[in-house]
Design an enzyme around this catalytic site. Structure first.
Site, PDB file in Angstrom:
ATOM      1  N   HIS A 115     -57.725  76.511  70.713  1.00  0.00           N
ATOM      2  CA  HIS A 115     -59.424  77.343  69.886  1.00  0.00           C
ATOM      3  C   HIS A 115     -60.587  78.056  69.958  1.00  0.00           C
ATOM      4  O   HIS A 115     -61.290  78.084  69.093  1.00  0.00           O
ATOM      5  CB  HIS A 115     -58.963  77.046  68.323  1.00  0.00           C
ATOM      6  CG  HIS A 115     -57.914  76.823  67.981  1.00  0.00           C
ATOM      7  ND1 HIS A 115     -57.625  78.203  66.325  1.00  0.00           N
ATOM      8  CD2 HIS A 115     -57.036  76.055  67.294  1.00  0.00           C
ATOM      9  CE1 HIS A 115     -56.505  77.913  66.266  1.00  0.00           C
ATOM     10  NE2 HIS A 115     -55.964  76.562  66.698  1.00  0.00           N
ATOM     11  N   ARG A 179     -36.305  56.864  78.554  1.00  0.00           N
ATOM     12  CA  ARG A 179     -34.801  56.386  79.412  1.00  0.00           C
ATOM     13  C   ARG A 179     -34.101  57.901  79.130  1.00  0.00           C
ATOM     14  O   ARG A 179     -34.486  58.677  77.953  1.00  0.00           O
ATOM     15  CB  ARG A 179     -34.079  55.462  79.247  1.00  0.00           C
ATOM     16  CG  ARG A 179     -33.687  55.164  76.668  1.00  0.00           C
ATOM     17  CD  ARG A 179     -33.439  54.249  77.036  1.00  0.00           C
ATOM     18  NE  ARG A 179     -33.481  54.548  75.139  1.00  0.00           N
ATOM     19  CZ  ARG A 179     -32.603  54.654  74.645  1.00  0.00           C
ATOM     20  NH1 ARG A 179     -31.274  55.264  75.231  1.00  0.00           N
ATOM     21  NH2 ARG A 179     -32.493  55.441  73.255  1.00  0.00           N
TER      22      ARG A 179
END
Length: 185
Positions: A115, A179
């Site tokens: 922004h 993982r």
């Protein structure tokens, strides 16, 4: 009630939901806006596509209560299939692409823009791509320039600032690999 809106896809607008379209909307999917589970109180849900912005819906996609989507001038939002749970916010000023069979939990924020300009940054906007079969947990932030690979899971409360490999569970602030995982919606 379904509305045609002169588009090839259909829109189901629930109570207290608003759809403000000033840019082109395309796709052959269906969009439900403001969906509530039984027993929940409806809250305002808003989808706004500003002039110069575009939205495409390719599958069946549900936006639950309290969702806010803003597509600004020059932005392109593409939705596959899945859902955005309560109070999710998407700010799209460049490109946000969400794949098929995607589950995005409550209070998630997805932004392809800062922004504001910042000296030394990699630019004000950069596309966000979320692959197929992705699960994003409660309260996650996905920031500009990120690609989340298919089958990935983002743990609750994570802040995603870099790409996530397909089939990987990530967690933390910033999000780090935990993982490999598999899951289904």
């Amino acid at each position: 009630m379904f509305a045609n809106l002169r588009t090839p896809f259909r829109v189901l607008i629930y109570r207290r939901a608003r759809l403000s379209i000033a840019g082109p909307v395309s796709g052959k999917g269906r969009l439900a806006i403001g969906k509530c589970w039984p027993g929940q109180v409806s809250r305002g849900t808003e989808v706004a596509v500003r002039p110069g912005g575009a939205m495409q819906v390719d599958g069946i996609f549900a936006l639950h209560r309290g969702v806010e989507i803003r597509v600004g001038k020059g932005g392109r939002l593409t939705l596959g299939s899945g859902y955005l749970a309560d109070d999710v916010r998407i700010d799209c000023h460049h490109a946000v692409t969400i794949g098929h069979r995607v589950a995005i939990a409550a209070r998630t924020v997805i932004m392809d823009t800062d922004h504001h300009d910042l000296t030394g940054s990699r630019g004000r906007t950069a596309p966000v791509v979320i692959g197929d079969d992705v699960w994003i947990g409660l309260g996650v932030m996905v920031l500009k320039g990120v690609t989340i690979g298919s089958g990935a899971v983002i743990a609750a409360g994570s802040i995603v600032v870099r790409d996530v490999a397909p089939g990987m569970l990530v967690a933390g602030s910033p999000a780090r690999d935990i993982r490999p995982v598999t899951w289904t919606i």
